[in-house]
Design an enzyme around this catalytic site. Structure first.
Site, PDB file in Angstrom:
ATOM      1  N   SER A   1     -41.811  71.830 -75.338  1.00 50.82           N
ATOM      2  CA  SER A   1     -41.793  71.434 -76.668  1.00 50.82           C
ATOM      3  C   SER A   1     -41.433  69.884 -76.751  1.00 50.82           C
ATOM      4  CB  SER A   1     -41.329  72.360 -77.533  1.00 50.82           C
ATOM      5  OG  SER A   1     -41.803  71.914 -78.939  1.00 50.82           O
ATOM      6  N   ASP A   2     -42.077  69.127 -77.477  1.00 52.03           N
ATOM      7  CA  ASP A   2     -41.801  67.890 -77.817  1.00 52.03           C
ATOM      8  C   ASP A   2     -42.208  67.787 -79.529  1.00 52.03           C
ATOM      9  OD1 ASP A   2     -40.180  65.618 -76.296  1.00 52.03           O
ATOM     10  OD2 ASP A   2     -41.673  64.527 -77.592  1.00 52.03           O
ATOM     11  N   GLN A   3     -41.465  66.678 -79.864  1.00 49.91           N
ATOM     12  CA  GLN A   3     -41.748  66.304 -81.245  1.00 49.91           C
ATOM     13  C   GLN A   3     -41.654  64.878 -81.751  1.00 49.91           C
ATOM     14  OE1 GLN A   3     -38.828  67.261 -84.776  1.00 49.91           O
ATOM     15  NE2 GLN A   3     -40.429  68.850 -85.408  1.00 49.91           N
TER      16      GLN A   3
ATOM     17  N   GLY B   1     -45.330  69.203 -80.307  1.00 49.31           N
ATOM     18  CA  GLY B   1     -46.471  69.790 -78.821  1.00 49.31           C
ATOM     19  C   GLY B   1     -45.827  71.034 -78.225  1.00 49.31           C
TER      20      GLY B   1
END
Length: 205
Positions: free
Chosen positions: A70-72, A108
């Protein structure tokens, strides 16, 4: 598809706390990737690519796993992208830029089978409408919560909630860094149902 152990590709305590809520056993490992945005890359493309890259970076080290990446980032109305500020000065600048605006947070999410290479990914949007903040409020907030490792410079689960007029989106967990509704959907499609696995008699099923 057979069930495999879950691995969270992150060292973030926020994401670990969120994933704990699904009640499934998992381990954590930190991926080592280059998170530099590519020229002309949109926020949506960036977070999806990085979520997938984080999962793939651990595939060789963890065969036989389903890996969650995950990424933001946060996107201002003018298209500017806000990532982790890293220090007080940058965080102050980010909150001044967000003050009085609707900020789009993009998270994501990727789920990877490290053996087969099967991959599912998406980008979860969430809007945060910041109220008009004074310089004194911004400084007081930052010195209280020190959110320098958080995209957008706030922690929604703490005093960060006082920064907003409204929050709009499908899953507020995505603001903290891991879209649990989307992840639950992915896991169920892959044959794991967190709700059923948490039944008292689940061990006998």
């Amino acid at each position: 598809m057979s069930r495999k152990p879950l691995l969270l590709a992150s060292s973030s305590p926020y994401r670990k706390t969120l994933l704990d809520r699904l009640g499934l056993p998992f381990t954590c490992a930190s991926p080592d990737i280059d998170e530099t945005p590519q020229r002309g890359e949109s926020g949506e493309s960036l977070v999806t690519r990085l979520a997938e890259s984080k999962a793939r970076a651990l595939a060789e080290r963890f065969p036989g796993h389903w890996i969650i990446g995950s990424d933001q980032v946060a996107c201002l109305p003018d298209g500017s992208v806000l990532s982790k500020p890293g220090n007080h000065e940058q965080a102050t600048s980010q909150l001044h830029q967000s003050s009085g605006h609707r900020v789009l947070f993009l998270t994501g999410l990727a789920l990877l089978d490290s053996d087969s290479g099967k991959l599912e990914s998406l980008c979860e949007p969430y809007n945060a409408r910041f109220r008009v903040l004074t310089a004194e409020e911004i400084d007081a907030y930052l010195r209280r919560e020190l959110p320098y490792d958080c995209a957008g410079s706030f922690k929604m689960e703490g005093l960060g909630i006082t920064l907003f007029e409204a929050l709009e989106g499908r899953d507020p967990n995505s603001l903290v860094g891991l879209p649990l509704i989307a992840l639950n959907d992915m896991l169920r499609r892959w044959g794991r149902n967190p709700l059923l696995e948490n039944r008292p008699d689940a061990a006998q099923v």
